[in-house]
Design an enzyme around this catalytic site. Structure first.
Site, PDB file in Angstrom:
ATOM      1  N   HIS A 123      -2.165   6.986  12.476  1.00 35.61           N
ATOM      2  CA  HIS A 123      -2.263   5.942  11.458  1.00 35.61           C
ATOM      3  C   HIS A 123      -3.407   6.215  10.483  1.00 35.61           C
ATOM      4  O   HIS A 123      -4.572   6.224  10.882  1.00 35.61           O
ATOM      5  CB  HIS A 123      -2.487   4.611  12.189  1.00 35.61           C
ATOM      6  CG  HIS A 123      -2.554   3.424  11.305  1.00 35.61           C
ATOM      7  ND1 HIS A 123      -3.634   2.569  11.288  1.00 35.61           N
ATOM      8  CD2 HIS A 123      -1.670   2.933  10.401  1.00 35.61           C
ATOM      9  CE1 HIS A 123      -3.405   1.599  10.427  1.00 35.61           C
ATOM     10  NE2 HIS A 123      -2.220   1.790   9.876  1.00 35.61           N
ATOM     11  N   ARG A 124      -3.090   6.489   9.242  1.00 32.24           N
ATOM     12  CA  ARG A 124      -4.068   6.894   8.208  1.00 32.24           C
ATOM     13  C   ARG A 124      -4.791   8.168   8.647  1.00 32.24           C
ATOM     14  O   ARG A 124      -5.971   8.353   8.350  1.00 32.24           O
ATOM     15  CB  ARG A 124      -5.084   5.766   7.936  1.00 32.24           C
ATOM     16  CG  ARG A 124      -4.460   4.389   7.728  1.00 32.24           C
ATOM     17  CD  ARG A 124      -5.493   3.314   7.469  1.00 32.24           C
ATOM     18  NE  ARG A 124      -4.915   1.981   7.564  1.00 32.24           N
ATOM     19  CZ  ARG A 124      -5.588   0.842   7.537  1.00 32.24           C
ATOM     20  NH1 ARG A 124      -6.892   0.865   7.370  1.00 32.24           N
ATOM     21  NH2 ARG A 124      -4.984  -0.324   7.651  1.00 32.24           N
ATOM     22  N   GLU A 151       0.918   8.800   9.394  1.00 34.83           N
ATOM     23  CA  GLU A 151       1.175   7.648   8.522  1.00 34.83           C
ATOM     24  C   GLU A 151       0.095   7.626   7.460  1.00 34.83           C
ATOM     25  O   GLU A 151      -1.083   7.877   7.756  1.00 34.83           O
ATOM     26  CB  GLU A 151       1.132   6.355   9.340  1.00 34.83           C
ATOM     27  CG  GLU A 151       1.589   5.100   8.600  1.00 34.83           C
ATOM     28  CD  GLU A 151       0.495   4.318   7.882  1.00 34.83           C
ATOM     29  OE1 GLU A 151       0.826   3.327   7.225  1.00 34.83           O
ATOM     30  OE2 GLU A 151      -0.701   4.707   7.947  1.00 34.83           O
ATOM     31  N   ASP A 195      -0.977   5.860   3.223  1.00 37.10           N
ATOM     32  CA  ASP A 195      -0.723   4.812   2.235  1.00 37.10           C
ATOM     33  C   ASP A 195      -0.860   5.401   0.845  1.00 37.10           C
ATOM     34  O   ASP A 195      -1.863   6.061   0.559  1.00 37.10           O
ATOM     35  CB  ASP A 195      -1.772   3.702   2.387  1.00 37.10           C
ATOM     36  CG  ASP A 195      -1.855   3.189   3.807  1.00 37.10           C
ATOM     37  OD1 ASP A 195      -0.932   2.493   4.234  1.00 37.10           O
ATOM     38  OD2 ASP A 195      -2.850   3.504   4.509  1.00 37.10           O
ATOM     39  N   HIS A 206      -5.713   3.146   1.372  1.00 35.79           N
ATOM     40  CA  HIS A 206      -5.053   1.941   1.877  1.00 35.79           C
ATOM     41  C   HIS A 206      -5.160   0.749   0.931  1.00 35.79           C
ATOM     42  O   HIS A 206      -4.176   0.061   0.662  1.00 35.79           O
ATOM     43  CB  HIS A 206      -5.634   1.558   3.243  1.00 35.79           C
ATOM     44  CG  HIS A 206      -5.025   0.317   3.802  1.00 35.79           C
ATOM     45  ND1 HIS A 206      -5.513  -0.942   3.536  1.00 35.79           N
ATOM     46  CD2 HIS A 206      -3.939   0.145   4.594  1.00 35.79           C
ATOM     47  CE1 HIS A 206      -4.764  -1.842   4.153  1.00 35.79           C
ATOM     48  NE2 HIS A 206      -3.800  -1.209   4.798  1.00 35.79           N
ATOM     49  N   GLU A 231       3.666   5.164   3.342  1.00 34.97           N
ATOM     50  CA  GLU A 231       3.801   3.732   3.039  1.00 34.97           C
ATOM     51  C   GLU A 231       3.514   3.490   1.567  1.00 34.97           C
ATOM     52  O   GLU A 231       2.414   3.788   1.085  1.00 34.97           O
ATOM     53  CB  GLU A 231       2.861   2.884   3.904  1.00 34.97           C
ATOM     54  CG  GLU A 231       3.061   1.408   3.575  1.00 34.97           C
ATOM     55  CD  GLU A 231       2.091   0.449   4.254  1.00 34.97           C
ATOM     56  OE1 GLU A 231       1.386   0.845   5.200  1.00 34.97           O
ATOM     57  OE2 GLU A 231       2.054  -0.707   3.793  1.00 34.97           O
ATOM     58  N   LYS A 278       2.392   1.367  -1.235  1.00 32.32           N
ATOM     59  CA  LYS A 278       1.554   0.167  -1.308  1.00 32.32           C
ATOM     60  C   LYS A 278       1.855  -0.590  -2.597  1.00 32.32           C
ATOM     61  O   LYS A 278       1.021  -0.643  -3.513  1.00 32.32           O
ATOM     62  CB  LYS A 278       0.078   0.580  -1.241  1.00 32.32           C
ATOM     63  CG  LYS A 278      -0.377   0.914   0.170  1.00 32.32           C
ATOM     64  CD  LYS A 278      -0.443  -0.348   1.017  1.00 32.32           C
ATOM     65  CE  LYS A 278      -0.979  -0.107   2.409  1.00 32.32           C
ATOM     66  NZ  LYS A 278      -0.696  -1.207   3.329  1.00 32.32           N
ATOM     67  N   ASP A 304      -4.044   4.653  15.853  1.00 34.75           N
ATOM     68  CA  ASP A 304      -5.296   5.251  15.379  1.00 34.75           C
ATOM     69  C   ASP A 304      -5.777   6.318  16.355  1.00 34.75           C
ATOM     70  O   ASP A 304      -6.730   7.038  16.063  1.00 34.75           O
ATOM     71  CB  ASP A 304      -6.400   4.174  15.287  1.00 34.75           C
ATOM     72  CG  ASP A 304      -6.080   3.079  14.281  1.00 34.75           C
ATOM     73  OD1 ASP A 304      -5.340   3.347  13.317  1.00 34.75           O
ATOM     74  OD2 ASP A 304      -6.579   1.944  14.464  1.00 34.75           O
TER      75      ASP A 304
HETATM   76  O1  G3P Z   1       2.495   1.470   8.477  1.00 33.81           O
HETATM   77  C1  G3P Z   1       1.947   0.681   9.475  1.00 33.81           C
HETATM   78  C2  G3P Z   1       0.711  -0.031   9.000  1.00 33.81           C
HETATM   79  O2  G3P Z   1      -0.125   0.913   8.410  1.00 33.81           O
HETATM   80  C3  G3P Z   1       0.988  -1.137   8.029  1.00 33.81           C
HETATM   81  O3  G3P Z   1      -0.131  -1.897   7.760  1.00 33.81           O
HETATM   82  O4  G3P Z   1      -2.150  -2.578   6.549  1.00 33.81           O
HETATM   83  O5  G3P Z   1      -2.276  -0.683   8.133  1.00 33.81           O
HETATM   84  O6  G3P Z   1      -1.103  -0.419   5.981  1.00 33.81           O
HETATM   85  P1  G3P Z   1      -1.463  -1.362   7.076  1.00 33.81           P
HETATM   86 CA    CA Z   2      -0.247   1.740   6.230  1.00 34.87          CA
END
Ligand code: G3P
Ligand code: CA
Length: 245
Positions: free
Chosen positions: A9-10, A36, A38, A51, A111, A113, A231
């Site tokens: 995640h990120r 993942e 953003d 993000h 993702e 945004k 994470d």
């Molecule tokens: O893609 C899953 C998650 O990243 C979505 O929420 O706020 O972390 O971008 P956020």
């Molecule tokens: Ca995200």
């Protein structure tokens, strides 16, 4: 059996500043099979990985991403806020991440945004970038803005899409079909094994987020989700081996 995708995640955001090249490289080192990230857009239409809509939390800059050109935004430091060791990290472009992972077989969850700011042409630009690198089969586009996902599917039916949502979406797999989506990027609490089965019967997979607790990871592995967004890709990697997934 298809292995469960371990989405960092990120990037490896527990140990590196999120959405930086350092975080993406570390994710690969720690055994992530997916990343993942953003994407937002600069004033001059560049695709930048960050993000928030604003720079304050994760850089030494201020104001909105949309108000800077690519050249200007590259001046900001995106690492020192996390730890001095990362001073000098820059906000990466989508292209940089795709080039890094092109030969790794990694699945990239981009993702979009565009829930708060509707960046004009964001879908077209992201898709053109993915297509120019021939990575259509390696990408999942997700968004909380489901209108945007419908648009993505119309532009590029060959690229997978995933609807992002928090909870309580009734028969999410049926809704996914109306949106033409391939995956459910559900909050981790919105996943039950029987729902995973129902979705699978319709060719729709679950990629829950953001799962950092080992017990929760085990529950979702047992529920046979197709991917987990975390994470801690190292922890998930370990569990995927021991849980026989
Ligand atoms: O893609 C899953 C998650 O990243 C979505 O929420 O706020 O972390 O971008 P956020
Ligand atoms: Ca995200």
């Amino acid at each position: 059996m298809t292995p469960i995708i371990n989405f960092a995640h990120r990037g490896a955001s527990a140990v590196c500043p999120e959405n930086t090249m350092a975080a993406f490289r570390k994710a690969l080192e720690l055994g992530a099979t997916g990343i993942e990230t953003d994407v937002q857009m600069t004033k001059d239409g560049s695709l930048v990985l960050i993000h928030d809509e604003t720079l304050r939390r994760t850089t030494n800059g201020q104001g909105f991403v949309k108000d800077y050109t690519w050249e200007e935004i590259r001046e900001f430091d995106a690492g020192a806020w996390f730890n001095e060791d990362f001073r000098g990290e820059r906000l990466p472009s989508l292209e940089e991440l795709l080039l890094l992972t092109k030969n790794h077989g990694t699945v990239i969850n981009i993702e979009l945004k565009n829930g708060i700011i509707q960046y004009p042409g964001l879908e077209e630009k992201v898709i053109a970038m993915v297509q120019s690198l021939g990575m259509e089969d390696r990408v999942v586009l997700s968004s909380f803005n489901h209108y945007s996902l419908v648009k993505c599917k119309a532009l590029a039916p060959e690229i997978r899409t995933g609807i992002l949502y928090m909870e309580g979406l009734y028969k999410a797999w049926e809704y996914a079909q109306t949106v033409g989506a391939d995956a459910l990027h559900a909050n981790k609490y919105a996943v039950l094994p029987e729902w995973v089965e129902e979705a699978k019967a319709r060719g729709i997979v679950y990629h829950p987020f953001t799962v950092n607790d080992p017990q929760e990871m085990k529950r979702l592995i047992a529920a046979k989700v197709a991917g987990i967004i975390t994470d801690h890709p190292d922890l998930l990697n370990q569990l995927l081996q021991t849980e026989g997934a």
